[in-house]
Every structure is written in C-alpha cells, then in structure tokens.
Design a protein around this motif. Structure first.
Motif, PDB file in Angstrom:
ATOM      1  N   GLN A   1       0.847  -1.097   0.141  1.00 52.98           N
ATOM      2  CA  GLN A   1      -0.056   0.113   0.061  1.00 52.98           C
ATOM      3  C   GLN A   1       0.847   1.103  -0.104  1.00 52.98           C
ATOM      4  O   GLN A   1       1.963   1.330   0.511  1.00 52.98           O
ATOM      5  N   VAL A   2       0.308   2.165  -0.697  1.00 55.40           N
ATOM      6  CA  VAL A   2       1.083   3.376  -0.799  1.00 55.40           C
ATOM      7  C   VAL A   2       0.140   4.657  -0.335  1.00 55.40           C
ATOM      8  O   VAL A   2      -0.968   4.695  -1.062  1.00 55.40           O
ATOM      9  N   VAL A   3       0.456   5.580   0.355  1.00 57.73           N
ATOM     10  CA  VAL A   3      -0.131   6.623   0.752  1.00 57.73           C
ATOM     11  C   VAL A   3       0.287   7.786   0.342  1.00 57.73           C
ATOM     12  O   VAL A   3       1.548   8.170   0.501  1.00 57.73           O
ATOM     13  N   LEU A   4      -0.227   8.623  -0.803  1.00 56.10           N
ATOM     14  CA  LEU A   4       0.319   9.593  -1.471  1.00 56.10           C
ATOM     15  C   LEU A   4      -0.164  10.856  -0.653  1.00 56.10           C
ATOM     16  O   LEU A   4       0.799  11.903  -0.788  1.00 56.10           O
TER      17      LEU A   4
ATOM     18  N   LEU B   1     -11.594   4.283 -15.223  1.00 53.03           N
ATOM     19  CA  LEU B   1     -11.543   4.637 -13.796  1.00 53.03           C
ATOM     20  C   LEU B   1     -10.994   6.197 -13.630  1.00 53.03           C
ATOM     21  O   LEU B   1     -11.184   6.849 -12.790  1.00 53.03           O
ATOM     22  N   ALA B   2     -10.247   6.470 -14.815  1.00 55.09           N
ATOM     23  CA  ALA B   2      -9.937   7.987 -15.045  1.00 55.09           C
ATOM     24  C   ALA B   2     -10.922   9.011 -14.881  1.00 55.09           C
ATOM     25  O   ALA B   2     -10.943  10.150 -14.485  1.00 55.09           O
ATOM     26  N   ASP B   3     -12.256   8.553 -15.200  1.00 51.17           N
ATOM     27  CA  ASP B   3     -13.324   9.424 -14.969  1.00 51.17           C
ATOM     28  C   ASP B   3     -14.036   9.484 -13.561  1.00 51.17           C
ATOM     29  O   ASP B   3     -14.815  10.385 -13.227  1.00 51.17           O
TER      30      ASP B   3
ATOM     31  N   GLY C   1      -1.786   6.855 -18.930  1.00 54.57           N
ATOM     32  CA  GLY C   1      -1.898   8.084 -18.129  1.00 54.57           C
ATOM     33  C   GLY C   1      -3.444   8.274 -17.603  1.00 54.57           C
ATOM     34  O   GLY C   1      -4.143   9.580 -17.505  1.00 54.57           O
ATOM     35  N   GLU C   2      -4.161   7.160 -17.341  1.00 60.72           N
ATOM     36  CA  GLU C   2      -5.496   6.977 -16.921  1.00 60.72           C
ATOM     37  C   GLU C   2      -5.798   6.795 -15.366  1.00 60.72           C
ATOM     38  O   GLU C   2      -6.768   6.152 -15.122  1.00 60.72           O
ATOM     39  N   VAL C   3      -4.981   7.431 -14.522  1.00 63.12           N
ATOM     40  CA  VAL C   3      -5.041   7.025 -13.145  1.00 63.12           C
ATOM     41  C   VAL C   3      -6.100   8.171 -12.528  1.00 63.12           C
ATOM     42  O   VAL C   3      -6.096   9.342 -12.925  1.00 63.12           O
ATOM     43  N   PRO C   4      -6.856   7.689 -11.671  1.00 63.50           N
ATOM     44  CA  PRO C   4      -7.883   8.706 -11.204  1.00 63.50           C
ATOM     45  C   PRO C   4      -7.270   9.896 -10.574  1.00 63.50           C
ATOM     46  O   PRO C   4      -6.425   9.643  -9.700  1.00 63.50           O
ATOM     47  N   PRO C   5      -7.819  11.075 -10.760  1.00 57.63           N
ATOM     48  CA  PRO C   5      -7.088  12.314 -10.504  1.00 57.63           C
ATOM     49  C   PRO C   5      -6.818  12.669  -8.956  1.00 57.63           C
ATOM     50  O   PRO C   5      -5.978  13.483  -8.510  1.00 57.63           O
ATOM     51  N   SER C   6      -7.888  11.991  -8.109  1.00 60.72           N
ATOM     52  CA  SER C   6      -7.756  12.576  -6.604  1.00 60.72           C
ATOM     53  C   SER C   6      -7.456  11.384  -6.009  1.00 60.72           C
ATOM     54  O   SER C   6      -7.469  11.274  -4.583  1.00 60.72           O
ATOM     55  N   LEU C   7      -6.638  10.478  -6.161  1.00 61.54           N
ATOM     56  CA  LEU C   7      -6.063   9.321  -5.764  1.00 61.54           C
ATOM     57  C   LEU C   7      -5.327   9.703  -4.437  1.00 61.54           C
ATOM     58  O   LEU C   7      -4.388  10.401  -4.597  1.00 61.54           O
ATOM     59  N   THR C   8      -5.603   9.270  -3.271  1.00 60.21           N
ATOM     60  CA  THR C   8      -4.863   9.529  -2.067  1.00 60.21           C
ATOM     61  C   THR C   8      -3.966   8.238  -1.694  1.00 60.21           C
ATOM     62  O   THR C   8      -3.125   8.629  -0.998  1.00 60.21           O
ATOM     63  N   ALA C   9      -4.720   7.154  -1.748  1.00 62.14           N
ATOM     64  CA  ALA C   9      -3.960   6.006  -1.248  1.00 62.14           C
ATOM     65  C   ALA C   9      -4.240   4.877  -2.481  1.00 62.14           C
ATOM     66  O   ALA C   9      -5.492   4.848  -2.931  1.00 62.14           O
TER      67      ALA C   9
ATOM     68  N   ALA D   1       5.012   3.053  -6.949  1.00 60.65           N
ATOM     69  CA  ALA D   1       4.797   4.128  -6.198  1.00 60.65           C
ATOM     70  C   ALA D   1       5.405   5.430  -6.835  1.00 60.65           C
ATOM     71  O   ALA D   1       4.754   6.501  -6.805  1.00 60.65           O
ATOM     72  N   ALA D   2       6.595   5.171  -7.564  1.00 65.32           N
ATOM     73  CA  ALA D   2       7.101   6.346  -8.119  1.00 65.32           C
ATOM     74  C   ALA D   2       6.592   6.753  -9.256  1.00 65.32           C
ATOM     75  O   ALA D   2       6.349   7.991  -9.646  1.00 65.32           O
ATOM     76  N   ARG D   3       5.777   5.752  -9.993  1.00 65.03           N
ATOM     77  CA  ARG D   3       4.972   6.184 -11.263  1.00 65.03           C
ATOM     78  C   ARG D   3       3.588   6.794 -10.676  1.00 65.03           C
ATOM     79  O   ARG D   3       3.143   7.670 -11.702  1.00 65.03           O
ATOM     80  N   LEU D   4       3.421   6.552  -9.414  1.00 64.06           N
ATOM     81  CA  LEU D   4       2.119   7.291  -9.164  1.00 64.06           C
ATOM     82  C   LEU D   4       2.431   8.884  -8.377  1.00 64.06           C
ATOM     83  O   LEU D   4       1.584   9.457  -8.211  1.00 64.06           O
ATOM     84  N   GLY D   5       3.571   9.074  -8.334  1.00 64.28           N
ATOM     85  CA  GLY D   5       4.257  10.335  -8.142  1.00 64.28           C
ATOM     86  C   GLY D   5       4.791  10.497  -6.808  1.00 64.28           C
ATOM     87  O   GLY D   5       4.997  11.763  -6.322  1.00 64.28           O
ATOM     88  N   LEU D   6       5.179   9.400  -6.018  1.00 62.88           N
ATOM     89  CA  LEU D   6       5.761   9.533  -4.549  1.00 62.88           C
ATOM     90  C   LEU D   6       6.972   9.357  -4.820  1.00 62.88           C
ATOM     91  O   LEU D   6       7.744   8.585  -5.704  1.00 62.88           O
ATOM     92  N   PRO D   7       7.986  10.601  -4.456  1.00 64.49           N
ATOM     93  CA  PRO D   7       9.308  10.355  -4.755  1.00 64.49           C
ATOM     94  C   PRO D   7       9.939   9.176  -3.773  1.00 64.49           C
ATOM     95  O   PRO D   7       9.941   8.985  -2.675  1.00 64.49           O
ATOM     96  N   THR D   8      10.855   8.395  -4.488  1.00 61.82           N
ATOM     97  CA  THR D   8      11.313   7.032  -3.716  1.00 61.82           C
ATOM     98  C   THR D   8      12.873   7.007  -4.363  1.00 61.82           C
ATOM     99  O   THR D   8      13.352   6.035  -3.736  1.00 61.82           O
ATOM    100  N   GLU D   9      13.593   8.011  -4.684  1.00 65.18           N
ATOM    101  CA  GLU D   9      14.785   7.966  -5.048  1.00 65.18           C
ATOM    102  C   GLU D   9      15.806   7.755  -3.789  1.00 65.18           C
ATOM    103  O   GLU D   9      16.868   7.336  -3.726  1.00 65.18           O
ATOM    104  N   ASN D  10      15.073   8.186  -2.437  1.00 68.96           N
ATOM    105  CA  ASN D  10      15.808   8.033  -1.248  1.00 68.96           C
ATOM    106  C   ASN D  10      15.797   6.730  -0.599  1.00 68.96           C
ATOM    107  O   ASN D  10      16.216   6.523   0.526  1.00 68.96           O
ATOM    108  N   ALA D  11      15.111   5.651  -1.452  1.00 73.99           N
ATOM    109  CA  ALA D  11      14.930   4.237  -0.773  1.00 73.99           C
ATOM    110  C   ALA D  11      16.532   3.815  -0.431  1.00 73.99           C
ATOM    111  O   ALA D  11      17.538   4.171  -1.155  1.00 73.99           O
ATOM    112  N   PHE D  12      16.541   3.109   0.518  1.00 69.55           N
ATOM    113  CA  PHE D  12      17.937   2.392   0.992  1.00 69.55           C
ATOM    114  C   PHE D  12      17.922   0.921   0.418  1.00 69.55           C
ATOM    115  O   PHE D  12      17.042   0.312   0.723  1.00 69.55           O
ATOM    116  N   ARG D  13      18.993   0.568  -0.093  1.00 65.35           N
ATOM    117  CA  ARG D  13      19.374  -0.781  -0.657  1.00 65.35           C
ATOM    118  C   ARG D  13      20.413  -1.273  -0.180  1.00 65.35           C
ATOM    119  O   ARG D  13      21.583  -0.620  -0.314  1.00 65.35           O
ATOM    120  N   ALA D  14      20.756  -2.542   0.019  1.00 65.96           N
ATOM    121  CA  ALA D  14      22.056  -3.058   0.488  1.00 65.96           C
ATOM    122  C   ALA D  14      22.018  -4.539   0.060  1.00 65.96           C
ATOM    123  O   ALA D  14      20.852  -5.254   0.183  1.00 65.96           O
TER     124      ALA D  14
END
Length: 540
Positions: free
Chosen positions: A124-127, A470-472, A493-501, A518-531
């Motif tokens: 789950q992602v919370v935007l 669903l874009a409508d 590019g048909e994601v519902p415009p008011s999506l919150t989660a 989540a990055a494609r949904l607009g959440l900045p994820t470049e700071n994820a930690f990986r090892a």
C-alpha cells in the motif's frame, strides 16, 4: 507528500556501513530459524518507536498457517533508530530477502509504502498522509428540538438516588465538594460548548464521584469525571477526532446508525460529544451537544474503544437516565458488591444490527450489515430488501448473479463476487462509497462513472478489460489493482486524479516492485535504502 532527503557521498557511505552492520544480525536470525530444505526467505517489517511487526516466510513453506518467520525485536528497533537518525524516517518499512548461501538483499523506505496482508495483500502507498475520509454523520441534518433535561428535576432525582444508595449500602457515598460557578464557566470556555443544564446542575452538588483516585461509579459502573478531567479528556481526544486505522482498514469502513434512527450523528467520534463518565476500559458516557435530526441536545450516548462503528443511544438526557436508575432500584434490579452497586438492566432488543453467515428466512428490519460466507449456490439478494437500513453487504467466498436488489438499499460498502458481470443495477446508486468486486466473466466498468459518492474501489480480483474508465472517477480516493492492471492505467495516463492511497495487489511483489510502482504514481522514492551482501551461514 513525503519529501526526499538525499545525503551527500561521505554521509551516504557512513550511513551505508552503519545500516549494513545493523542488518546483518537480522539476516542471521532469519537464516538460523529456517527449516530444512529451504531455498528462499523473505521478511517484511514495520519498525519504529511504536514497536515492530513482521510477516514473511520460507520457500518451500514450513507450515500452511505458521511461517515461523522471526521477529528479532531489539535488532529491528536498533535498525529503525539508525534509519530514523540518518533519514528522518519514523516509522520505517523494511524488507529482507536471503538464501541458504548467505546472500541477502535489504531494502528500506519510509512507511508511506507498507506491506499489507490478509484479504488485501500486497503493498500500500499513501500519497497524502494528512487526508482522511469524512464521516457520514457530518453531512446529516441537525436536530432542532429543545433539550429534554430539566436541572431541578435532575437535582431532585440525583439526591433521591444518593439516598436510596445510602439505604442499601448502609452509609452515604463520600463525594468531592461541588464545583464553583467560576469553575463551570471556565470549563465551558475551554470546551467551547455549554454543558446541558441538568448535567451542570449535578456539578453544583459534587465535582464528579472520585476522591483520591477512588470512584463511586455512580453512572452504572462508570466513574463520573471531575470538570478538570472532563476538559482534559475532551482536549486529549483531539476535540472529537476519530482514530484513523490506516487506509487498508478505512477505505470500506461503515458507521452504523443508532436506535432510534437519526438521533445521533453517524460518526466514530465528534467534537460535540463531551465525555463525562468512563468505564475505565476505553469506553465512555458522553453528552451529545450536536444531535442528528431526531435527537435532542444533551442526550446521552456510549462512545469510545468499542464504538468505532458508531455510538449507542442511551437516553434523551441526564435527567431521564437518573429517573431510569430510580426505577431499577424500585424494582430491586440491583446487586451489591461490597461498597458498589450494580444496576441490572432489562434484556435489550434481540433484533440484530449485524449478521454473519447467511440470509435468514426472516430478515430483521433493524439489519445494517450482513456478511454472507461460503454459500454453495448463487446468493439471491432479494430478501435483503426487507432491511431498509442495510449499509454493509459483503459476500465472502460467495457469488450472486443479480445486483438489482442493491439498487433499492442504502448500501455503502459492497463486497461481491458477480457471476454475470453486470454492474448496471449500481448505476447512479446514491449511497455506495466502496466496492470490492470479484468477477467470473469480463465486466464493463462504465456504470461506475455514475456513482456519485464512490470513494474506494478494489478491482484486483475482477476481469475488467477496460480499466481506463477509472480516470473518470474524479472523487475516487483509494484504488486496489494488480500490477498488470496498474501498468495499463499508468501507461495510458488514466489514473484517477484524486487518488490518495493505493494498493499493489500482487502477493509476490517485492518492495523494489512497490517502490517503482509508487514512483509512477508520483511518490518520490529515490531516497530508498538498498544493500546487498553475503556471509557464511550455518547451512552454507
């Protein structure tokens, strides 16, 4: 939106080393607890100052019901604290994957992305972490009737109640001194609301029923709060905000109505509810200063821990409640336990508000929720039209072929397996707010465009050839889809415009998969930690 904090090269190297040191003992615990013959292990965790939770398992599985996955609490808390200091993440989502060779991969991110389990598995992602779904009671028509309580009658009944108690117990209840007029005025100023006249009058007799942390529990097992505690309870309760349990639980939540109907607002909490007595288990008696259409200001309700699905109506006033207590004493309906009296309430209305199982032969008109489980044949929903207040209709591992009866019902939360794929009966449904749809044939989603209050949707088990509809859905706030369905929406590019989660409903998805989604949904994820790393395991 969660802001990304990107560390510099030196800081990043130091952080990498510290985190990897904290990761190693967790991976070792995962390997040490592995069953013989295992080939792969995964551990999903959420950790922070509030504690830890862990899910995951081994391949092949050790046991169908118990994965045996460890939860190394101290090590996870230490790792979470390291990430909190370096990244500001509190709490944090973690994923560990390893093999018998000792090779492992670790991924961490802020808990804007979390692993969910149960019927709604995946990620789950919370935007927008500040957004909350509104409670239906906030839109209800307000009550206009005058208060039912009378201060003189309330005082007379309260004194009579104390006298009757003294006769039964053999002594008078020791109570605190009365509250002053100035204290009452100050309490009302801080509350931002006037106390009902009858309750205010009782405070001129005693400021609650507790002395030195010993309560008399005058309100049927509930301790009567002092003015100071009443104000503090209202303040600590964030002026009536309902607890938020996360989108995975809230997206299809329903608040039930009281009996009598439309007396109390359909809310899990409300700033107009003043908690004045407590059962000391998280539940309260409250004065309702902002009733619904058929209610009266000053009416009494039960609310708190056990009433998230809606309050319970108790009486139209403190005055009436005290009269009820005197009637029970007159009837001898009480038990004595040392210095405490328990009033014995008559049996309540047996008509159920919720049914779990199957549709009964005679559907009670009081029914507000039904969970139909494991039906062996197609479920005929027509008998449910006898329940004019039905708000939740869930078919679990059960199938229906006709949604026409739902059109006549005020259903807000609908979970169904649909055999014919026809959603047309739901077109324009004025009450529906959430739909969890499973289909056995391809389904046209077009009717969903016409449902004005649809806020939550789970199509992860639906055969929907054209999800771009669903874009409508401009008011949709929560959406659950499979990875393939999400790819179709995102590519077009048909994601519902008011999506919150949103939920990525692939049980085998990795945290890396979820980060990319989540990055494609607009959440900045470049700071994820990986090892990644390797160590010599006991089985290696």
């Amino acid at each position: 939106m969660v802001a990304a904090m990107i560390p510099g090269k030196e800081t990043k190297a130091r952080e990498q080393s510290m985190v990897e040191q904290a990761v190693r003992p967790i991976v070792e615990a995962l390997v040490a607890n592995a069953p013989s013959g295992w080939t792969h292990a995964v551990l999903h965790c959420r950790a922070g100052r509030g504690g830890t939770s862990a899910t995951g398992g081994y391949t092949p599985p050790r046991d169908r019901w118990n994965t045996g996955v460890p939860n190394p609490y101290r090590e996870l808390m230490a790792l979470a604290e390291t990430l909190r200091k370096d990244r500001g993440w509190e709490p944090v989502s973690l994923e560990f994957r390893c093999r018998p060779s000792g090779e492992y991969r670790f991924v961490a991110f802020h808990d804007a992305i979390t692993r969910v389990t149960g019927m709604g598995s995946g990620f789950q992602v919370v935007l927008d972490p500040d957004y909350r779904l509104s409670q239906p009671g906030l839109q209800q028509e307000p009550g206009t009737a005058a208060p039912a309580g009378d201060p003189e009658t309330a005082v007379a009944r309260f004194r009579a109640y104390l006298e009757r108690r003294a006769a039964i117990l053999g002594h008078r209840d020791e109570l605190p001194p009365p509250a002053t007029a100035a204290a009452l005025d100050e309490a009302e100023r801080r509350l931002g609301r006037r106390l009902p006249a009858d309750l205010r009058a009782l405070y001129t007799i005693a400021d609650g029923d507790g002395i030195d942390y010993e309560n008399r529990y005058l309100f049927q097992g509930n301790a009567w709060l002092s003015l100071k505690s009443l104000v503090a309870e209202h303040t600590d309760w964030s002026a009536g905000e309902r607890p938020w349990y996360g989108w995975d639980l809230e997206w299809d939540a329903v608040v039930f109505d009281t009996t009598p109907a439309d007396t109390v607002r359909r809310c899990g909490a409300h700033p107009g509810w003043l908690r004045f007595a407590t059962s000391e288990d998280g539940n309260f008696l409250a004065i309702d200063t902002d009733p619904a259409r058929n209610g009266r200001p000053g009416q009494l309700i039960r609310t708190g821990r056990d009433y998230d699905e809606g309050p319970a109506y108790l009486a139209d006033s403190v005055t009436a409640l005290l009269g009820h207590y005197l009637e029970l004493l007159d009837q001898g309906a009480y038990e004595r336990h040392g210095d405490h009296l328990s009033l014995l309430e008559p049996a309540g209305d047996p008509a159920p508000r919720q049914i779990i199982g199957e549709i009964p032969d005679e559907v009670p008109p009081t029914l507000q929720a039904i969970h139909i489980n494991n039906a062996s044949a197609l479920v005929d929903l027509a008998p449910l039209t006898a329940a004019p207040h039905l708000r939740r209709l869930h078919l679990n591992r059960s199938t229906t072929a006709d949604l026409t009866p739902v059109r006549e019902l005020p259903v807000e939360s609908l979970r169904i397996t649909l055999d014919d794929g026809n959603l047309t009966p739901l077109a324009g449904h004025p009450h529906l707010t959430s739909l969890d749809l499973t289909t056995t044939v391809p389904t046209d989603l077009a009717p969903l465009r016409t449902i004005p209050h649809l806020r939550g949707l789970d199509l992860s088990r639906a055969d929907a050839p054209d999800p771009t509809v669903l874009a409508d859905l401009t008011e949709l706030r929560y959406l659950a889809l499979t990875g393939r369905q999400w790819t179709t929406l995102l590519d077009k590019g048909e994601v519902p415009p008011s999506l919150t989660a949103a939920r990525l409903a692939d049980e085998d998805a990795t945290l890396d998969d979820a980060l990319a989604w989540a990055a494609r949904l607009g959440l900045p994820t470049e700071n994820a930690f990986r090892a990644t790393g390797s160590f010599k395991s006991a089985s290696g």
